[in-house]
Write an enzyme that holds these catalytic residues in place. Structure first.
Site, PDB file in Angstrom:
ATOM      1  CE  LYS A 264      -4.470   0.869   0.210  1.00  0.00           C
ATOM      2  NZ  LYS A 264      -5.553  -0.051  -0.194  1.00  0.00           N
TER       3      LYS A 264
HETATM    4  N1  GLU Z   1      -7.194  -0.071  -3.564  1.00  0.00           N
HETATM    5  C1  GLU Z   1      -7.871  -1.284  -3.853  1.00  0.00           C
HETATM    6  C2  GLU Z   1      -7.944  -2.186  -2.638  1.00  0.00           C
HETATM    7  O1  GLU Z   1      -7.830  -1.725  -1.513  1.00  0.00           O
HETATM    8  C3  GLU Z   1      -7.315  -1.989  -5.093  1.00  0.00           C
HETATM    9  C4  GLU Z   1      -5.861  -2.365  -5.018  1.00  0.00           C
HETATM   10  C5  GLU Z   1      -5.315  -2.899  -6.343  1.00  0.00           C
HETATM   11  O2  GLU Z   1      -6.045  -3.058  -7.293  1.00  0.00           O
HETATM   12  O3  GLU Z   1      -4.110  -3.158  -6.360  1.00  0.00           O
HETATM   13  O4  GLU Z   1      -8.182  -3.352  -2.744  1.00  0.00           O
END
Ligand code: GLU
Length: 416
Positions: free
Chosen positions: A106
Site C-alpha cells: 500500500k
Molecule cells: N485499492 C484497492 C484495494 O484496496 C485496489 C488495489 C489494487 O487493485 O491493487 O483493494
C-alpha cells in the site's frame, strides 16, 4: 474516526485470531506479523502560488512471497505509516483469499487533495512516483487507485515511471485509462465483486434482491457503483452518506440523480427527494444491507450498537473497529469481510496486469465472467471454513488468506 487501538494493531489482532485455527510455526507467524519493506519519502511540490510544500509519502511492501507486491495509493490528510502498513497487510491477505499470484502493498501521501488543484496533484503524483520508483515495477510492486486517487493519477504514475525507464511500462500500475493499457470493467470492479458476494450471501440467508433495502456509507467510486448495480438489480437504496452527511428516502433513491446532485455541490446532502440525516442516524436506520464504503473505523464502539442491518458488506478496508466487529458479530449480523467483499478491485487489477504483460486485451464480458467466477469461489471457500470451524466470516477469510501466504513463505524457506 481511526480504529480505536491503532489500525495495524487491529490487523495483528485479527491475524492472532486466525492463527488460533492455523497454529503456524513461530518463525512463519512472526514473518507474517512483520512488514517486509517500508519506504518513507519526502515529496516536494511547487504549488500554484509558487511556494514549495513538502509532503510525506509512503510505500509499504508487506509481503511478496506469492508474487509482486500489489496495492493502491491513497491521498488523504490522515495517511501515516501505521495506516499504510495495516492496509498493506490487508492487501496481502486479500490477494491470498482470491488466490492471486501477488503479495500485498500500500502507498499514500499525507495531503488534502480536496484543496489542491489538478496541476498540484499532477506534480505531487509525478514526484511521489519518482521517489518510490526505486521499489515499484511490473515485476516487483504494482500500485493502483485507492481513496482520492483515480485513473488520471494512474496515468501520470505510468508516464513518470515510463519516462524514468525510457520506454512505456503499462504494467507498472493498474486502474489506468483503457487507452494506455487499462482493463475493461476495472473502474466498477470492486463494486461488481462486492455485489457478487452480497448476492451469494442473500442466497445463503434465504433472502432476495427484489425490494432489498440498502444503505451505503461513502459515495465515492465503490459506494456509487455498488448502489447503482444493486438498484439496477431490483434493490431499494434507501440511504447514502458521504463525508459531509447522509440522505434518506424509504421509497428508494435514484442513484444517477443523486450522483448528479453531488457532482454539483460536492455532497449528497440537500438532495431534493430525500431527508438529510447525520451519518450516525443513517447507520441506525433499518435496512437489510449496510455497505460501509469509505474509510477505516467508520463503525466503532460508539455507533455499532445501533446497526440494524442483516448483512454488512465491507466495501472499505477495515470499516469496523475490533470493538464494532465484536458488537456486530454478537448481534448475529452476517459480515462479508473486507478482504473478501472488496477484493474485486484487485482481481481485475490482476487481469489488467496480465493483459499488459501479454499485450493482449479482453472484452468486458470476459472480464466480468472471470471476476464473477473468482468472487463466487472465494465466497464459498470462506463460508465453508466458517461453517466447518464454526468461526465468523472475518476469521474464516483470514484463515484462508493467511494460510495461502504462510504456505508460500514456508515452502520458499529462509534465505540464506
Ligand atoms: N485499492 C484497492 C484495494 O484496496 C485496489 C488495489 C489494487 O487493485 O491493487 O483493494
Amino acid at each position: 474516526m481511526a480504529p480505536e487501538n491503532g489500525f495495524f494493531q487491529e490487523v495483528l489482532t485479527n491475524l492472532e485470531n486466525a492463527n488460533k485455527h492455523l497454529n503456524l510455526p513461530a518463525a512463519i507467524y512472526e514473518r507474517l506479523r512483520t512488514p517486509r519493506r517500508s519506504l518513507i519519502v519526502s515529496v516536494p511540490v511547487q504549488l500554484d502560488n509558487g511556494t514549495v510544500s513538502f509532503f510525506t509519502g509512503y510505500r509499504v511492501q508487506y509481503d511478496f512471497a506469492r508474487g509482486p507486491a500489489k496495492g493502491g495509493i491513497r491521498y488523504h490528510p490522515k495517511v501515516n505509516l501505521d495506516e499504510i502498513t495495516a492496509l498493506a497487510a490487508l492487501m496481502t491477505w486479500k490477494c491470498g483469499v482470491v488466490d492471486l499470484p501477488f503479495g500485498g502493498a500500500k502507498g499514500g501521501v499525507a495531503c488534502d487533495p480536496t484543496i489542491m488543484s489538478r496541476d498540484e496533484i499532477k506534480r505531487l503524483t509525478r514526484r511521489y512516483t519518482y521517489e518510490i520508483g526505486i521499489i515499484i515495477g511490473p515485476e516487483s510492486d504494482i500500485p493502483a487507485p485507492d481513496v482520492y486517487t483515480d485513473e488520471q493519477v494512474m496515468a501520470w504514475m505510468m508516464d513518470t515511471y515510463s519516462m524514468m525507464k525510457g520506454h512505456s511500462v503499462p504494467g507498472v500500475v493498474t486502474g489506468k485509462p483503457v487507452s494506455i493499457g487499462g482493463s475493461q470493467g476495472r473502474s466498477r470492479a470492486t463494486s461488481s465483486g462486492l455485489v457478487t458476494t452480497i448476492m451469494e450471501a442473500l442466497k445463503h440467508l434465504g433472502m432476495s434482491v427484489e425490494g432489498l433495502t440498502v444503505s451505503v456509507l461513502g459515495f465515492g467510486k465503490v459506494g456509487f457503483h455498488a448502489a447503482k448495480i444493486l438498484s439496477d438489480a431490483g434493490a431499494k437504496v434507501i440511504g447514502v452518506a458521504d463525508s459531509k452527511g447522509a440522505i434518506y428516502n424509504p421509497q428508494g433513491l435514484d442513484i444517477d440523480d443523486v450522483a448528479m446532485h453531488k457532482a454539483k455541490i460536492d455532497t449528497v446532502q440537500g438532495y431534493r427527494e430525500a431527508d438529510n440525516l447525520t451519518v450516525d442516524e443513517l447507520i441506525s436506520i433499518d435496512s437489510d444491507v449496510l455497505i460501509p464504503a469509505a474509510l477505516e473505523g467508520q463503525i466503532h464502539s460508539g455507533n455499532a450498537g445501533r446497526v440494524k442491518a442483516k448483512i454488512i458488506a465491507e466495501g472499505a478496508n477495515n470499516p469496523l473497529t475490533i470493538e464494532a466487529n465484536s458488537i456486530i458479530t454478537e448481534k448475529g449480523i452476517f459480515i462479508i469481510p473486507d478482504i473478501l467483499a472488496n477484493a474485486g478491485g484487485v482481481v481485475v487489477s490482476y487481469f489488467e496486469w496480465v493483459q499488459d504483460l501479454q499485450r493482449f486485451f479482453w472484452n468486458e464480458e470476459e472480464v466480468d465472467a472471470r471476476l464473477n467466477t473468482i468472487m463466487k469461489k472465494a465466497f464459498h471457500e470462506v463460508l465453508s471454513i466458517s461453517n466447518e470451524k464454526k468461526i465468523d466470516m472475518r476469521t474464516a477469510a483470514m484463515v484462508l488468506g493467511v494460510k495461502r501466504v504462510a504456505e508460500a513463505v514456508a515452502v520458499r524457506g529462509l534465505y540464506p
